[in-house]
Design a protein around this motif. Sequence first.
Motif, short mmCIF file in Angstrom:
data_model
loop_
_atom_site.label_atom_id
_atom_site.label_comp_id
_atom_site.label_asym_id
_atom_site.label_seq_id
_atom_site.Cartn_x
_atom_site.Cartn_y
_atom_site.Cartn_z
N ILE A 73 49.63 77.72 47.56
CA ILE A 73 50.93 78.40 47.57
C ILE A 73 51.91 77.67 48.48
N THR A 74 51.43 77.20 49.63
CA THR A 74 52.30 76.48 50.57
C THR A 74 52.83 75.20 49.95
N ILE A 75 51.96 74.45 49.28
CA ILE A 75 52.38 73.17 48.67
C ILE A 75 53.37 73.42 47.53
N ILE A 76 53.06 74.36 46.65
CA ILE A 76 53.92 74.61 45.50
C ILE A 76 55.28 75.16 45.92
N ARG A 77 55.29 76.08 46.88
CA ARG A 77 56.56 76.66 47.32
C ARG A 77 57.34 75.70 48.21
N GLY A 78 56.66 74.73 48.80
CA GLY A 78 57.31 73.83 49.75
C GLY A 78 57.80 72.52 49.16
N THR A 79 57.59 72.33 47.86
CA THR A 79 58.05 71.09 47.22
C THR A 79 58.99 71.42 46.06
N PRO A 80 59.97 70.55 45.79
CA PRO A 80 60.95 70.83 44.72
C PRO A 80 60.28 70.87 43.34
N VAL A 81 60.72 71.79 42.51
CA VAL A 81 60.16 71.93 41.18
C VAL A 81 60.44 70.69 40.34
N TYR A 82 61.56 70.02 40.59
CA TYR A 82 61.87 68.80 39.83
C TYR A 82 60.85 67.71 40.12
N VAL A 83 60.45 67.58 41.38
CA VAL A 83 59.43 66.59 41.74
C VAL A 83 58.10 66.95 41.09
N GLN A 84 57.75 68.24 41.11
CA GLN A 84 56.52 68.69 40.47
C GLN A 84 56.53 68.36 38.98
N MET A 85 57.66 68.56 38.34
CA MET A 85 57.78 68.29 36.91
C MET A 85 57.56 66.80 36.62
N MET A 86 58.13 65.94 37.44
CA MET A 86 57.97 64.51 37.25
C MET A 86 56.52 64.08 37.44
N ILE A 87 55.86 64.65 38.44
CA ILE A 87 54.44 64.31 38.69
C ILE A 87 53.58 64.76 37.52
N ILE A 88 53.81 65.98 37.04
CA ILE A 88 52.99 66.52 35.95
C ILE A 88 53.21 65.73 34.66
N TYR A 89 54.46 65.40 34.36
CA TYR A 89 54.76 64.73 33.09
C TYR A 89 54.42 63.24 33.12
N TYR A 90 54.82 62.55 34.17
CA TYR A 90 54.68 61.09 34.20
C TYR A 90 53.35 60.61 34.78
N ILE A 91 52.63 61.46 35.49
CA ILE A 91 51.38 61.03 36.13
C ILE A 91 50.17 61.80 35.58
N ILE A 92 50.19 63.13 35.74
CA ILE A 92 49.01 63.91 35.36
C ILE A 92 48.81 63.95 33.85
N PHE A 93 49.87 64.20 33.10
CA PHE A 93 49.76 64.29 31.64
C PHE A 93 50.45 63.11 30.97
N ASN A 94 50.31 61.95 31.56
CA ASN A 94 50.90 60.74 30.98
C ASN A 94 50.00 60.20 29.86
N VAL A 95 49.96 61.00 28.79
CA VAL A 95 49.12 60.68 27.63
C VAL A 95 50.02 60.59 26.40
N ARG A 96 49.81 59.56 25.60
CA ARG A 96 50.63 59.40 24.40
C ARG A 96 50.45 60.60 23.47
N GLY A 97 51.55 61.14 23.04
CA GLY A 97 51.50 62.27 22.11
C GLY A 97 51.45 63.63 22.78
N PHE A 98 51.31 63.67 24.12
CA PHE A 98 51.27 64.97 24.81
C PHE A 98 52.69 65.54 24.83
N PRO A 99 52.90 66.75 24.29
CA PRO A 99 54.27 67.30 24.16
C PRO A 99 54.94 67.49 25.52
#
Length: 233
Positions: A73-99
């Motif tokens: 909770i501390t990490i999620i609430r303490g970091t910008p949602v835009y940064v989280q979105m970039m990490i999730i899309y470009y790093i964690i789910f950086n798979v071809r064809g992933f919507p």
Amino acid sequence: MNWFAEAGAKFSVAFLENDRYIAYLKGFGTTLYVSFFAVLVGVVIGLVLAVVKYMAVRKKSFRPLGWIANIYITIIRGTPVYVQMMIIYYIIFNVRGFPAFLSGIICFGINSSAYVAEIIRAGIEAVDRGQAEAGRSLGLSEMQTMKSIIMPQAVKNILPALGNEFIVLIKETAIIGGIAVLDVTKAAMNVGAKTYDYLTPLLIAAFMYLIVVILLTKLLSMFERRLAKSDRR
């Protein structure tokens, strides 16, 4: 009059010409779709986190899980949602064809879960402790007491706050265009690129957000009044 005529002409070009209103409507449909499922993800994860934190105070066996929940909770609430979105899309789910929109749902769901967890935890703790003691005196376990006695009473405290979280989430999803999801804000930017006028399309998008937020706020107020009446009865 000249100002009104000019504004009307700009609106016509930005919204009506070449059926551009279809792009706005499709974009806003995407906004509502992502927001709705993100809230569902947030509620599921948030409920688990809230129960873990509640149990961690009462049982030593849950304390390690309680520490993990607090760190999350501390990490999620303490970091910008835009940064989280970039990490999730470009790093964690950086798979071809992933919507991309699915990455958005996961991102906003995870972000919302940290806030929903605190909402649910506050709702649970608002229930009189005597209710839990009464459940234990009837022979119910901690989890049975939580499921059958505490949570049903906590729901009334939780639902209005969850409605507000949904409203906030609708506005937060305006950044999802950063991962190439065609929401209403992205649609407005695309129209602006074609008409060389960004102000009018963005004002149209802002107005669409405003109308939906006003409607949802009114519905939430009506719902809260009905809950208050049922409590008085």
